[in-house]
Design a protein around this motif. Sequence first.
Motif, PDB file in Angstrom:
ATOM      1  N   LEU A  41       0.844  -1.184   0.000  1.00 16.72           N
ATOM      2  CA  LEU A  41       0.000   0.000   0.000  1.00 16.72           C
ATOM      3  C   LEU A  41       0.883   1.239   0.000  1.00 16.72           C
ATOM      4  CD1 LEU A  41      -2.958   0.936   0.190  1.00 16.72           C
ATOM      5  CD2 LEU A  41      -2.690   0.921   2.659  1.00 16.72           C
ATOM      6  N   CYS A  42       0.465   2.242  -0.766  1.00 15.30           N
ATOM      7  CA  CYS A  42       1.295   3.428  -0.943  1.00 15.30           C
ATOM      8  C   CYS A  42       0.419   4.631  -1.264  1.00 15.30           C
ATOM      9  CB  CYS A  42       2.266   3.153  -2.091  1.00 15.30           C
ATOM     10  SG  CYS A  42       3.171   4.564  -2.687  1.00 15.30           S
ATOM     11  N   GLY A  43       0.867   5.803  -0.860  1.00 13.04           N
ATOM     12  CA  GLY A  43       0.211   7.042  -1.243  1.00 13.04           C
ATOM     13  C   GLY A  43       1.024   7.719  -2.336  1.00 13.04           C
ATOM     14  N   TYR A 106       6.405   7.670   5.733  1.00 15.12           N
ATOM     15  CA  TYR A 106       7.495   8.525   5.294  1.00 15.12           C
ATOM     16  C   TYR A 106       7.157   9.082   3.916  1.00 15.12           C
ATOM     17  CZ  TYR A 106      10.331   6.601   9.030  1.00 15.12           C
ATOM     18  OH  TYR A 106      10.812   6.238  10.254  1.00 15.12           O
ATOM     19  N   ARG A 107       7.558  10.329   3.694  1.00 16.71           N
ATOM     20  CA  ARG A 107       7.368  10.956   2.383  1.00 16.71           C
ATOM     21  C   ARG A 107       8.701  10.912   1.655  1.00 16.71           C
ATOM     22  NH1 ARG A 107       5.967  16.771   3.020  1.00 16.71           N
ATOM     23  NH2 ARG A 107       8.200  16.998   3.183  1.00 16.71           N
ATOM     24  N   VAL A 108       8.667  10.398   0.445  1.00 19.70           N
ATOM     25  CA  VAL A 108       9.864  10.316  -0.387  1.00 19.70           C
ATOM     26  C   VAL A 108       9.588  11.097  -1.669  1.00 19.70           C
ATOM     27  CG1 VAL A 108      11.457   8.770  -1.570  1.00 19.70           C
ATOM     28  CG2 VAL A 108      10.333   8.012   0.516  1.00 19.70           C
ATOM     29  N   VAL A 109      10.400  12.099  -1.933  1.00 20.92           N
ATOM     30  CA  VAL A 109      10.270  12.855  -3.169  1.00 20.92           C
ATOM     31  C   VAL A 109      11.019  12.086  -4.248  1.00 20.92           C
ATOM     32  CG1 VAL A 109      10.719  15.040  -4.332  1.00 20.92           C
ATOM     33  CG2 VAL A 109      10.103  15.025  -1.914  1.00 20.92           C
ATOM     34  N   GLY A 123       7.572   2.435   7.019  1.00 25.33           N
ATOM     35  CA  GLY A 123       8.989   2.105   7.144  1.00 25.33           C
ATOM     36  C   GLY A 123       9.444   0.876   6.369  1.00 25.33           C
ATOM     37  N   PRO A 124       8.825  -0.290   6.578  1.00 28.81           N
ATOM     38  CA  PRO A 124       9.263  -1.484   5.844  1.00 28.81           C
ATOM     39  C   PRO A 124       9.092  -1.348   4.323  1.00 28.81           C
ATOM     40  CG  PRO A 124       7.930  -2.114   7.728  1.00 28.81           C
ATOM     41  CD  PRO A 124       7.841  -0.622   7.609  1.00 28.81           C
ATOM     42  N   ALA A 125       8.041  -0.667   3.891  1.00 26.51           N
ATOM     43  CA  ALA A 125       7.834  -0.476   2.450  1.00 26.51           C
ATOM     44  C   ALA A 125       8.892   0.453   1.875  1.00 26.51           C
ATOM     45  CB  ALA A 125       6.437   0.071   2.183  1.00 26.51           C
ATOM     46  N   TYR A 126       9.282   1.480   2.644  1.00 27.44           N
ATOM     47  CA  TYR A 126      10.350   2.362   2.174  1.00 27.44           C
ATOM     48  C   TYR A 126      11.665   1.589   2.071  1.00 27.44           C
ATOM     49  CZ  TYR A 126      14.176   5.547   2.036  1.00 27.44           C
ATOM     50  OH  TYR A 126      15.358   6.151   1.683  1.00 27.44           O
ATOM     51  N   ARG A 130      13.891   1.218  -1.311  1.00 27.18           N
ATOM     52  CA  ARG A 130      15.313   1.585  -1.392  1.00 27.18           C
ATOM     53  C   ARG A 130      16.160   0.377  -1.783  1.00 27.18           C
ATOM     54  NH1 ARG A 130      17.862   6.274  -2.036  1.00 27.18           N
ATOM     55  NH2 ARG A 130      16.584   7.241  -0.467  1.00 27.18           N
ATOM     56  N   SER A 131      15.859  -0.780  -1.215  1.00 30.13           N
ATOM     57  CA  SER A 131      16.594  -2.000  -1.573  1.00 30.13           C
ATOM     58  C   SER A 131      16.375  -2.358  -3.030  1.00 30.13           C
ATOM     59  CB  SER A 131      16.158  -3.166  -0.693  1.00 30.13           C
ATOM     60  OG  SER A 131      16.466  -2.905   0.645  1.00 30.13           O
TER      61      SER A 131
END
Length: 145
Positions: A41-43, A106-109, A123-126, A130-131
């Motif tokens: 799930l993601c925004g 967390y917001r990632v641009v 957190g785990p999805a971020y 990244r991985s």
Amino acid sequence: MPSALASFEIVIGTLLVIAVVVLAATFLRRRYIAHGLPLTLCGLRPTETDRWHLGLIRFGEHALEWYTLGGVSLRPKHRWQRQSLLLTAPRRLPRAEAIAVLPDAYRVVCTDRAKTFELALQGPAYTALRSWQEAAPPGYNVNVA
């Protein structure tokens, strides 16, 4: 002429059948979209808007794909190639922008070529994103800030 009780039973039965069909379609769509790949799930928020759109994000072999949460489409609404995707450092989503189904997100641009957008991930999805980005096959021009 059917009685009021029989009409009521028909209406309730029809609503139950519709609910089961919607739930089954949602489950089958999610299974089809996943295809054995990580899905979370993601925004998503384009930089020109203030509204977050909920969806499912899939880490494909060569691209990151975003699907709307609702609907029946089996195609991604957005697709970003791994080699052209630039991720910035994550920042905790402020309480004013909090998403109810993504607590402590967390917001990632992100930048894909000239397009900039934001992702809201837990957190785990971020960490998975990244991985996935850093684990690009040799020869890919991967940009990780």
